[in-house]
Design a protein around this motif. Sequence first.
Motif, mmCIF file in Angstrom:
data_model
loop_
_atom_site.group_PDB
_atom_site.id
_atom_site.type_symbol
_atom_site.label_atom_id
_atom_site.label_comp_id
_atom_site.label_asym_id
_atom_site.label_seq_id
_atom_site.Cartn_x
_atom_site.Cartn_y
_atom_site.Cartn_z
ATOM 1 N N VAL A 1 0.860 -1.190 0.000
ATOM 2 C CA VAL A 1 0.000 0.000 0.000
ATOM 3 C C VAL A 1 0.894 1.237 0.000
ATOM 4 O O VAL A 1 1.954 1.242 0.631
ATOM 5 C CB VAL A 1 -0.916 0.024 1.242
ATOM 6 N N CYS A 2 0.457 2.267 -0.717
ATOM 7 C CA CYS A 2 1.149 3.568 -0.670
ATOM 8 C C CYS A 2 0.233 4.559 0.035
ATOM 9 O O CYS A 2 -0.945 4.685 -0.310
ATOM 10 C CB CYS A 2 1.477 4.050 -2.082
ATOM 11 N N VAL A 3 0.775 5.240 1.048
ATOM 12 C CA VAL A 3 0.035 6.295 1.747
ATOM 13 C C VAL A 3 0.938 7.520 1.750
ATOM 14 O O VAL A 3 2.066 7.453 2.234
ATOM 15 C CB VAL A 3 -0.314 5.893 3.191
ATOM 16 N N ALA A 4 0.442 8.639 1.203
ATOM 17 C CA ALA A 4 1.374 9.759 1.021
ATOM 18 C C ALA A 4 0.664 11.099 0.926
ATOM 19 O O ALA A 4 -0.489 11.187 0.483
ATOM 20 C CB ALA A 4 2.208 9.538 -0.242
ATOM 21 N N ASN A 5 1.376 12.121 1.359
ATOM 22 C CA ASN A 5 1.021 13.525 1.120
ATOM 23 C C ASN A 5 2.112 14.055 0.200
ATOM 24 O O ASN A 5 3.178 14.450 0.652
ATOM 25 C CB ASN A 5 0.972 14.285 2.453
ATOM 26 N N ARG B 1 -1.722 -3.075 -3.786
ATOM 27 C CA ARG B 1 -3.165 -3.230 -3.562
ATOM 28 C C ARG B 1 -3.913 -1.909 -3.763
ATOM 29 O O ARG B 1 -4.943 -1.857 -4.432
ATOM 30 C CB ARG B 1 -3.414 -3.768 -2.154
ATOM 31 N N CYS B 2 -3.398 -0.835 -3.175
ATOM 32 C CA CYS B 2 -4.042 0.471 -3.337
ATOM 33 C C CYS B 2 -3.082 1.574 -2.906
ATOM 34 O O CYS B 2 -2.063 1.317 -2.254
ATOM 35 C CB CYS B 2 -5.343 0.552 -2.529
ATOM 36 N N ALA B 3 -3.430 2.800 -3.280
ATOM 37 C CA ALA B 3 -2.684 3.981 -2.833
ATOM 38 C C ALA B 3 -3.691 5.001 -2.328
ATOM 39 O O ALA B 3 -4.696 5.275 -2.988
ATOM 40 C CB ALA B 3 -1.862 4.568 -3.983
ATOM 41 N N HIS C 1 -12.769 9.369 -4.764
ATOM 42 C CA HIS C 1 -12.529 10.527 -3.901
ATOM 43 C C HIS C 1 -12.928 10.166 -2.478
ATOM 44 O O HIS C 1 -14.013 9.649 -2.232
ATOM 45 C CB HIS C 1 -13.343 11.727 -4.388
ATOM 46 N N LEU C 2 -12.049 10.448 -1.501
ATOM 47 C CA LEU C 2 -12.296 10.081 -0.104
ATOM 48 C C LEU C 2 -12.591 11.274 0.798
ATOM 49 O O LEU C 2 -13.574 11.272 1.525
ATOM 50 C CB LEU C 2 -11.081 9.322 0.463
ATOM 51 N N LEU C 3 -11.726 12.278 0.761
ATOM 52 C CA LEU C 3 -11.828 13.377 1.721
ATOM 53 C C LEU C 3 -11.491 14.718 1.079
ATOM 54 O O LEU C 3 -10.615 14.792 0.215
ATOM 55 C CB LEU C 3 -10.842 13.182 2.888
ATOM 56 N N VAL D 1 -8.088 13.873 -0.706
ATOM 57 C CA VAL D 1 -7.488 12.548 -0.598
ATOM 58 C C VAL D 1 -8.240 11.603 -1.523
ATOM 59 O O VAL D 1 -9.476 11.568 -1.514
ATOM 60 C CB VAL D 1 -7.550 12.024 0.851
ATOM 61 N N VAL D 2 -7.504 10.843 -2.333
ATOM 62 C CA VAL D 2 -8.120 9.884 -3.245
ATOM 63 C C VAL D 2 -7.549 8.487 -2.987
ATOM 64 O O VAL D 2 -6.451 8.343 -2.454
ATOM 65 C CB VAL D 2 -7.910 10.266 -4.728
ATOM 66 N N ARG D 3 -8.309 7.483 -3.381
ATOM 67 C CA ARG D 3 -7.864 6.085 -3.303
ATOM 68 C C ARG D 3 -7.722 5.565 -4.726
ATOM 69 O O ARG D 3 -8.647 5.686 -5.541
ATOM 70 C CB ARG D 3 -8.883 5.243 -2.529
ATOM 71 N N ILE D 4 -6.547 5.019 -5.038
ATOM 72 C CA ILE D 4 -6.242 4.509 -6.373
ATOM 73 C C ILE D 4 -6.017 3.004 -6.285
ATOM 74 O O ILE D 4 -5.163 2.549 -5.521
ATOM 75 C CB ILE D 4 -4.988 5.203 -6.954
#
Length: 395
Positions: free
Chosen positions: A166-170, A191-193, A229-231, A248-251
């Motif tokens: 998983v990638c989680v980033a600003n 799996r997702c970013a 789109h999440l937030l 914040v988006v989920r890819i």
Amino acid sequence: MNACLRAASGSLRRGQARLVFQALQGSHFHQRAGNSPSVSKGIDERWDDTAMAGGKAVKGKPAPQRFQGIQFQKSKGQHILKNPLLVQSIVQKAGLKSTDIVLEIGPGTGNLTMKLLEVCKKVVAVELDPRMVLEVTRRVQGTPYANKLQVIQGDILKTQLPYFDVCVANVPYQISSPITFKLLSHRPLFRCAVIMFQKEFAQRLVAQPGDSLFCRLSVNTQLLARVFHLLKVGKNNFRPPPKVDSSVVRIEPRNPLPPINFKEWDGLIRLCFNRKNKTLGAIFRQKAVLALIERNFKTYQALQEASGSEVPAVDPSILGDLAEDQSMEVDVNADGDGMEVEEEEGAQQGNAFFKEKCMAVLAEGSYEDKRSSKLTQDDFLRLLALFNKAGIHFT
């Protein structure tokens, strides 16, 4: 009598003021001399908070934005997420497992990093700024998370990424597009970013046919992934605050990818979105477009004869090049009518031949009166297949 009392009271106040001033001088001296680390840290942090709250700056210059002595550089996209509730929400929406390896791009001072370390197996953080590398490393020293964090100092666009789930980033907003397509071209697939982008960039990622922001970025991203789109995130959640709001988006990468040549796809999409609100019939009647198609036809035939097989597919990261690419751009005005110039007979015949082929393809798929701004992914895939079937290519 009253005059004497007033004079005595004034003298007492002046004496108290002198004592307070001397006490402050002593505290300042100890802080500067390093005799009281706890006082020093407290004073530094209060200075920083004052600056960030908009305290007076010397000679009209904005006060520096700092975190425990680190000055942030807006030119490098350094906007640190400071809202702990928002940080926690991002981690939750990533749906992390205890066995996950997480890629974090630009950890900054480690606010998001520390929350990620609480729930995953390992965090691989890529950071360009050596000051931030030291800060995020310092934060995990002496904690149970020290062995779970790997920090890579370097440019994310030039770094060979390791395996991650998983990638989680600003991310720095100025390199949003190349980062997105670098991730989507990474193998093995993740799996997702869950990524923080500038609001308008995020809106373009998730835009659908018919939306005003629907563009090449929308089409190319959604070819390779599902985007949600999440937030919405206000600019005041950052230190220092950027000029625009964020999202914040989920890819989620598609697996498998469509079996197409991505350079061909990119060439077609560039032509179609050169004038996205014109009909495809008008676009493929333009002399500049027909001349380009003829050149591509000859180039493709030459490559095929030289290799003896089909031209190989290209890495999908090519779709991230959203800068002007003159190889697939045409110079026309808004009406699509270029200046009338005298053409050689061979050029006229060539244009007529490819115009007839293009119109036949559009008629076969009922595309002649349709506009790119309203076509779906399936529409574009079918259009590319029809062109290729007719011997027309866009490489």
